[in-house]
Scaffold this active site. Structure first.
Site, PDB file in Angstrom:
ATOM      1  N   HIS A 285      26.721  11.470 -24.038  1.00 24.95           N
ATOM      2  CA  HIS A 285      25.025  12.289 -24.098  1.00 24.95           C
ATOM      3  C   HIS A 285      23.793  11.436 -23.357  1.00 24.95           C
ATOM      4  CE1 HIS A 285      26.729  14.169 -27.190  1.00 24.95           C
ATOM      5  NE2 HIS A 285      27.641  13.177 -27.863  1.00 24.95           N
TER       6      HIS A 285
ATOM      7  N   SER B  86       7.785   9.192   0.721  1.00 23.95           N
ATOM      8  CA  SER B  86       6.748  10.113   0.344  1.00 23.95           C
ATOM      9  C   SER B  86       5.780  10.094   1.977  1.00 23.95           C
ATOM     10  CB  SER B  86       6.513   9.612  -0.813  1.00 23.95           C
ATOM     11  OG  SER B  86       5.160  10.706  -1.211  1.00 23.95           O
TER      12      SER B  86
ATOM     13  N   LYS C  14       6.620   5.480  -2.981  1.00 24.45           N
ATOM     14  CA  LYS C  14       7.840   5.480  -3.260  1.00 24.45           C
ATOM     15  C   LYS C  14       9.467   5.060  -1.711  1.00 24.45           C
ATOM     16  CE  LYS C  14       8.440   9.389  -5.387  1.00 24.45           C
ATOM     17  NZ  LYS C  14       8.726  10.142  -6.469  1.00 24.45           N
TER      18      LYS C  14
ATOM     19  N   ASN D 141      12.924   7.296  -2.058  1.00 22.65           N
ATOM     20  CA  ASN D 141      13.641   8.753  -2.886  1.00 22.65           C
ATOM     21  C   ASN D 141      14.965   8.812  -2.406  1.00 22.65           C
ATOM     22  OD1 ASN D 141      11.100   9.590  -3.613  1.00 22.65           O
ATOM     23  ND2 ASN D 141      10.857  10.606  -1.642  1.00 22.65           N
TER      24      ASN D 141
ATOM     25  N   GLU E 231      20.333  12.969  -3.685  1.00 24.76           N
ATOM     26  CA  GLU E 231      19.900  14.593  -3.981  1.00 24.76           C
ATOM     27  C   GLU E 231      20.183  15.815  -3.450  1.00 24.76           C
ATOM     28  OE1 GLU E 231      15.662  14.617  -5.460  1.00 24.76           O
ATOM     29  OE2 GLU E 231      15.666  13.357  -3.242  1.00 24.76           O
TER      30      GLU E 231
END
Ligand code: ARG
Length: 459
Positions: free
Chosen positions: A156, A277, A283, A285, A290
């Site tokens: 969970h 970014s 940043k 990323n 993704e």
């Protein structure tokens, strides 16, 4: 220009109708398979005396030259041809005259396209196999290099029990082994030759389908001509296998995204697989992870699209079926690209075991071990579970952790507690005690690594 099939009709179609009808932009990538298939067909026609032997030889040679010219760039695809099959036959006829016109004896584009696609996909399956294998090797290496890294295992997405980081990574290796198994299973059914089924009903010529299939390294021939030209379950099977593979890559990607966040900081991705970014200078990323997660949706879409296109088609061939290639090529290309990026991304990520351990030390991840301690001393598990829960609640009230909870307080809950409790709830010991086969102890993880390596040997 009049179409090759002009005859019953004038062969003149509306320009937009041509655009809708045309598939050469998509199927031209099967040129090699189309040519090899046609060479085998010519050889079979010659052997059977259906066409003169010297014509067969000329066809085979002419086709070889077309292949050479396409690969050298001397010849390029004529996008005004309907599809790759028409293109190759057109060039052949331009070059050989009437001999070229003999090639399409005892076959149809219906069995030809089914043949080309099966040949093309079995080649792609080989490449996918090599890429999956490579990724599994990377995962095993990452596991081996981090045998001391302890992290929280989750259920969970709540800290559950401490595990070795390699235990977590090897779970993905197991999934990928099955992904590879699914792909090779579907290749077994794919590697059956449809050529000679012709338009749908077979042919009046005395062909030798087995000989032709043998030349093209098929294991068998389709035993029903209608089935041979009208089903694309081999595409659907491959896309199903790829969808499951992508689902696995996507879950791993999701974890990479989480782990590389400041909230977790379990790993740091190499600069080669991150982006910055345009506005926030701090940043880094995880775009590649993704995108792998995002492209999984595309592959599912390819599968769903083709399943839907086929669900209402009467037997045998229908032009709707031409949509198969766009879907299956996209699924294959996407999966290959994702595998190609995933392997070096995982290989180069920096594992941060101190942060993992810190996370494992919070969250009362050893509460199960506390209960197991009491069970070992004779208490029934349910009672031990309840007491351990109460101790956790007390720790939270007092701002303590189980490791620093004083022995007098433990003994207030049960006389069974002794000094050795601290040994039993030490995080590293909690990991090492999980000696059941497949569990997270170092010994078990080593056994898993050896097992995966043995699988790789046979792959
Ligand atoms: N381009 C077609 C396809 O991909 C080839 C088969 C065409 N057959 C036909 N009867 N029109 O499906």
């Amino acid at each position: 220009m009049a179409k090759m099939w002009a005859g019953r009709t004038s062969g003149e179609t509306d320009q937009l109708a041509d655009e809708l009808n045309s598939s050469i932009g998509v199927d031209c990538r099967m040129y090699r398979q189309d040519i090899r298939g046609s060479q085998a067909h010519a050889a079979m026609l010659g052997k059977q005396g259906i066409i003169p032997k010297k014509d067969a030889d000329q066809l085979i040679e002419g086709l070889e030259k077309i292949l050479e010219d396409l690969e050298s760039g001397a010849l390029s695809f004529d996008m005004s041809c309907e599809d790759i099959h028409m293109f190759v036959e057109q060039v052949l006829t331009e070059r050989l005259g009437d001999v070229g016109k003999r090639l399409h004896t005892a076959r149809s584009r219906n069995d030809q396209v089914a043949l080309d696609l099966r040949m093309y996909l079995r080649d792609e399956a080989k490449e996918l196999h090599a890429l999956i294998r490579e990724l599994i090797e990377v995962l095993v290496r990452v596991a081996e290099q981090n045998m001391k890294a302890v992290m929280p295992g989750y259920t969970h997405l709540q800290r559950a029990q401490p595990i070795l980081f390699p235990q977590h990574i090897l779970a993905y290796a197991m999934m990928l082994l099955r992904d590879d198994g699914r792909l090779s299973d579907c290749v077994k059914r794919m590697n059956v030759s449809p050529i000679g089924c012709c338009a749908l009903a077979g042919t009046t010529y005395e062909t030798d389908r087995v000989y032709e299939a043998g030349l093209l390294e098929f294991d068998d021939i389709a035993m029903n001509s209608i089935d041979g030209v009208s089903d694309r379950d081999f595409c659907l099977e491959m896309m199903s296998a790829l969808s499951i593979l992508m689902m696995h890559l996507s879950r791993f990607s999701e974890e990479i995204v989480l782990w590389s966040s400041w909230e977790f900081k379990f790993i740091e991705l190499s600069d080669n697989y991150t982006t910055g970014s345009s506005i926030m200078p701090q940043k880094k990323n995880p775009d590649m992870a993704e995108l792998i997660r995002g492209k999984t949706g595309r592959v599912y879409g390819d599968l769903m699209g083709l399943l839907t296109a086929f669900k209402g088609l009467p037997l045998a061939y229908n032009k709707d079926m031409q949509e198969d290639k766009q879907a299956v090529f996209d699924a294959v290309d996407t999966a290959k690209l994702c595998l190609q990026v995933m392997a070096p991304m995982a290989d180069t990520m920096r594992v941060l075991p101190d942060n993992m351990l810190k996370a494992a030390q919070g969250g009362f991840i050893n509460a199960t071990d506390l209960a197991d301690y009491l069970v070992k001393k004779g208490m029934p598990f349910r009672t031990a579970y309840k007491i351990s829960g109460e101790i956790v609640a007390d720790c939270i009230r007092e701002g303590l952790v189980l490791e620093s909870y004083p022995i007098e307080k433990y003994r207030g809950y049960s006389e069974l507690f002794e000094e050795d409790v601290y040994e039993d709830i030490n995080i590293e010991n909690c990991v090492e005690k999980r000696i059941s086969r497949g569990g997270t102890s170092t010994a078990s993880v080593k056994e898993q690594i050896a097992w995966v390596r043995a699988q790789l040997e046979n792959m």
